[in-house]
Design an enzyme around this catalytic site. Structure first.
Site, PDB file in Angstrom:
ATOM      1  N   HIS A 420       0.806  -1.218   0.000  1.00 42.55           N
ATOM      2  CA  HIS A 420       0.000   0.000   0.000  1.00 42.55           C
ATOM      3  C   HIS A 420       0.844   1.277   0.000  1.00 42.55           C
ATOM      4  O   HIS A 420       0.335   2.371  -0.213  1.00 42.55           O
ATOM      5  CB  HIS A 420      -0.942  -0.012   1.213  1.00 42.55           C
ATOM      6  CG  HIS A 420      -2.241   0.732   0.968  1.00 42.55           C
ATOM      7  ND1 HIS A 420      -2.508   1.405  -0.198  1.00 42.55           N
ATOM      8  CD2 HIS A 420      -3.335   0.885   1.749  1.00 42.55           C
ATOM      9  CE1 HIS A 420      -3.700   1.959  -0.125  1.00 42.55           C
ATOM     10  NE2 HIS A 420      -4.238   1.663   1.049  1.00 42.55           N
ATOM     11  N   ASP A 424      -2.167   2.038  -4.675  1.00 43.25           N
ATOM     12  CA  ASP A 424      -3.439   2.458  -4.096  1.00 43.25           C
ATOM     13  C   ASP A 424      -4.496   1.388  -4.365  1.00 43.25           C
ATOM     14  O   ASP A 424      -4.375   0.594  -5.307  1.00 43.25           O
ATOM     15  CB  ASP A 424      -3.894   3.781  -4.718  1.00 43.25           C
ATOM     16  CG  ASP A 424      -2.885   4.888  -4.451  1.00 43.25           C
ATOM     17  OD1 ASP A 424      -2.213   4.820  -3.398  1.00 43.25           O
ATOM     18  OD2 ASP A 424      -2.765   5.795  -5.290  1.00 43.25           O
TER      19      ASP A 424
END
Lengths: 447, 329
Positions: A420, A424
């Site tokens: 992450h 995204d």
């Protein structure tokens, strides 16, 4: 001559320290090694020892003062100066009648040894140099007690450090057999031997650490491939914030195509498994979503993100004592038959331990399939420095609502793990949607 | 074929061979001629080669070094002798400012091929002005080579190599070595300069020693072997330019090193050796601090017992080696 007391540097990155409180007051006599003050860094509280014996003078910073490291914060006036001054401690001067050689007297003055406590071994009980030296040595062990908080630098010989480095041994956990607890090469070798035997370290024994109840089987320290796996996965899990996205894939068309093509693929030397289909689809999907076909690596203080042109697809293979990830380089250039042959060959050689280092490195994305087990869905941990990995569950027939009725369809769940820090959720989802579409409408793989 | 010769005889034989072979070679020094040298090293050479080639000088070390430098510049191959190394202090200007530098300052157009032999060391009760070991003064000077043999065979081969060398060589002998014996090959042979030799192999500890201390270290090693401590004794033989590689290799093997020399510890060659070792890959193999055993930082005392205490003895080496091995076990 006065000895300066400085703000010590306890940590590599430490630039300043804050004085909590002084334990000795200005004008007070201090012995070398005694605690002078307490200091707070951004991480811990530490005690600062007197660097010399004498009288604490010229205290320049009070409590709560934040001072850059190595700044002089006070001075310790030398014992000679004190001995010469009327305030000098009277007790260190021997009572009348006690004989002291001039050298012993000078030595005692310089080192702060209390001559009244020294028994002379010279003629008529005269205190000589060796008596003072003996008294000093008797004091020494108390002064050189290593601190147990682990912040003090470990005393070890260069040879011991080299061995520890080469074998991944933590020096701080060892007990040194050299002078003042210095860790010798032999201590590291001993630790390595006992590690092999699965013994507890002496320090653990000394500290009375209870590792298990009596009669319990001895633990086995991790070694070799298993240790590497443990370290890498541990780091990955701790460093990379993972996100997980799951989707289910309808395999109806793939199953139909497999029937059509299986023989041809077999003729080309491979087996058209679900893994091969997924690999083909992943390679195609990554070409369209290259952000997931990348590495994220630390470089000094920085993190560097590198996107790959080609898809180097790692395929996790369970082997006897762990897991191997052979890499299909340039997977996007291979058709189904070639991909099947390549994956079959790599898996076979992974199991027989015949892979070359090149064949297990350089992967840009990993595929992990547990579909041969009754595992419907699972999440995988990123294979560093890669930023994404796909976990494939078992395909099974499920009821599917076609708008009018339920019909049986063979479905499977795939779960994408992504880093992450650089991927995204929307990007990961777009990739997963593409993958689902390619697998459900495999004719798109021809595009 | 080799036979037993004393160190002094080996040096004499080397000079004799060089003089017989090359007529440019001649001797110059105080009492080297009729008297045969203060320690008898040049005995008989005056009778054999005559006053032209074996020249006694006035008592002036500056003259001896100056003559050697000048003669070498004109193409001769002088072998100069300074009777006691202590008096080399009087020839410093000639050696350090002239002999060492002329080849460099004249762009290599001249050479200064001479050997300056000189006995160093304490142990004869000759007090502070006749007992010094000043080799490291010359190690510090670029342009000079410093050779310090420990055995008769080394003395002969290294002296002949020094005579052949086109540079000024300070050839340091030891008074107490002159009467030690050893097998010496017959005839003309040279031992290349800058070739460190392992005199004894062992796995527990490296002793790097020079000159007389090599002999003492070997005796100490013999005693330690009885206690099960295997000492490797390494002799640089040429201090400058130093052949460091065998020393580093040995320390990598044993992980412990004791440096032994007779000269005063402070500023002595041991400091240089310690630095060379610490700077090398041997650092990562050290399992104990590098230790030096050297002469005390005092003038050599006249009193025989104090003189003995000032210089490392066999028992001191045994003791230091034992402690070093014990602490690192």
């Amino acid at each position: 001559m006065a000895t300066p007391v400085i703000m010590p540097k306890f940590g590599m990155a430490q630039e300043e320290g804050t004085i909590i409180r002084w334990l000795k007051q200005e004008g007070e006599r201090v012995e070398k090694g005694e605690t002078l003050l307490e200091v707070q860094t951004d991480k811990i509280d530490m005690e600062v020892e007197a660097p010399a014996s004498g009288v604490l003078t010229d205290v320049r910073y009070g409590p709560d003062a934040t001072v850059p490291v190595t700044t002089v914060i006070a001075l310790i006036a030398a014992p000679e100066e004190i001995a010469a001054s009327p305030q000098g401690p009277a007790s260190s001067t021997p009572s009348a009648g006690v004989r002291v050689s001039p050298v012993a007297q000078r030595m005692a003055a310089a080192t702060g040894v209390d001559l009244t406590q020294v028994i002379g071994s010279g003629p008529q009980g005269r205190i000589v140099k060796s008596d003072v030296a003996g008294a000093l040595q008797a004091q020494a062990p108390q002064r050189s007690q290593p601190q147990e908080d682990g912040t003090q630098r470990v005393r070890a010989t260069p040879a011991a450090r080299r061995l520890a480095r080469e074998h991944g041994v933590a020096l701080a956990a060892l007990i040194g057999s050299g002078p003042q607890g210095r860790i010798q090469a032999a201590d590291v070798e001993k630790a390595l031997r006992s590690e092999k035997r699965g013994e507890r370290s002496e320090k653990e024994e000394a500290a009375g650490v209870q590792l298990g109840t009596p009669g319990e089987a001895a633990g086995e320290p991790l070694r070799g491939k298993r240790r590497t796996i443990a370290t890498r996965l541990g780091q990955s899990w701790q460093n990379a914030p993972h996100i997980f996205l799951t989707t289910s894939v309808d395999l109806t068309r793939i199953d139909a195509l497999t029937k059509e093509l299986a023989e041809d693929v077999e003729a080309a030397g491979g087996r058209l498994t679900l893994t091969v289909w997924i690999a083909r689809a992943v390679a195609a999907a990554l070409r369209r979503h290259p952000r997931l076909n990348a590495w994220l690596r630390p470089d000094g203080e920085q993190l560097v993100y590198t996107q790959h042109e080609s898809v180097h697809l790692g395929v996790a293979v369970a082997v006897e004592d762990g897991l191997l990830v052979p890499v299909v380089h340039n997977a996007e250039t291979l058709g189904l038959a070639a991909l099947a042959a390549r994956i079959g060959d790599l898996s076979a050689r992974a199991r027989s331990g015949q892979l070359t280092p090149d064949e297990v490195s350089g992967g840009s994305f990993t595929l992990s399939n547990l579909g041969m087990y009754p595992v419907e869905h699972f999440t995988a941990i990123l294979n560093p420095p890669e930023v994404a990995i796909l976990a494939v569950g078992r395909a099974q027939v499920r009821p599917f609502w076609n708008g009018a009725a339920f019909e049986p369809r063979r479905m499977m769940e795939v779960t994408l793990s992504a880093d992450h820090r650089v991927i995204d959720g929307a990007i990961a989802a777009a990739f997963l949607a593409e993958l689902k579409r390619l697998l459900e409408e495999p004719s798109r793989l021809l595009l | 074929m080799s036979r037993e010769l004393t160190y002094a005889e080996a040096v004499r034989e080397a000079i004799d061979l060089a003089m017989a072979r090359d007529e440019r070679v001649f001797l110059v020094g105080e009492d080297v001629g009729v008297y045969g040298g203060a320690f008898g090293v040049t005995d008989g050479l005056y009778q054999k080669y005559g006053p032209e080639r074996v020249r006694d000088t006035p008592i002036s070390e500056a003259v001896i070094a100056g003559v050697a430098t000048g003669a070498a510049l004109t193409g001769m191959r002088p072998i100069a002798e300074i009777q006691f190394m202590d008096f080399i202090t009087l020839s410093m200007e000639q050696l350090v400012l002239q002999a060492a530098k002329l080849r460099f300052m004249l762009g290599g157009k001249v050479q200064v091929p001479f050997v300056l032999r000189t006995p160093a060391g304490a142990g004869t009760g000759a007090a502070a002005q006749h007992s010094e070991s000043l080799e490291n003064w010359f190690v510090h000077v670029p342009g000079l080579k410093v050779v310090m043999p420990s055995t008769p065979a080394d003395a002969k081969g290294l002296l002949l190599a020094s005579i052949e060398d086109p540079n000024p060589v300070i050839f340091v002998e030891h008074k107490l070595l002159y009467r030690t014996k050893g097998a010496v090959p017959e005839g003309y042979y040279t031992i290349p300069l800058s070739r460190t030799e392992v005199k004894r192999t062992g796995r527990d500890l490296t002793i790097v020693a020079t000159s007389l201390m090599v002999v003492r270290a070997l005796e100490a090693a013999e005693r330690l072997a009885k206690e099960g401590v295997e000492v490797e004794v390494v002799d640089p033989r040429t201090l400058k330019p130093l052949d460091a590689e065998p020393i580093i290799r040995s320390v990598c093997k044993t992980g412990r090193v004791l440096i032994v020399h007779e000269a005063c510890k402070t500023g002595g060659f041991g400091g240089e050796l310690a630095a060379v070792i610490a700077e090398s890959e041997a650092f990562d193999y050290l399992d104990a601090p590098i230790r030096r055993l050297a002469g005390l930082d005092i003038p050599v005392p006249y009193n025989r017992e104090l003189e003995r205490r000032m210089v490392p003895q066999v028992e001191d080496i045994v003791d230091a080696a034992r402690r070093l091995v014990k602490e690192a076990r």
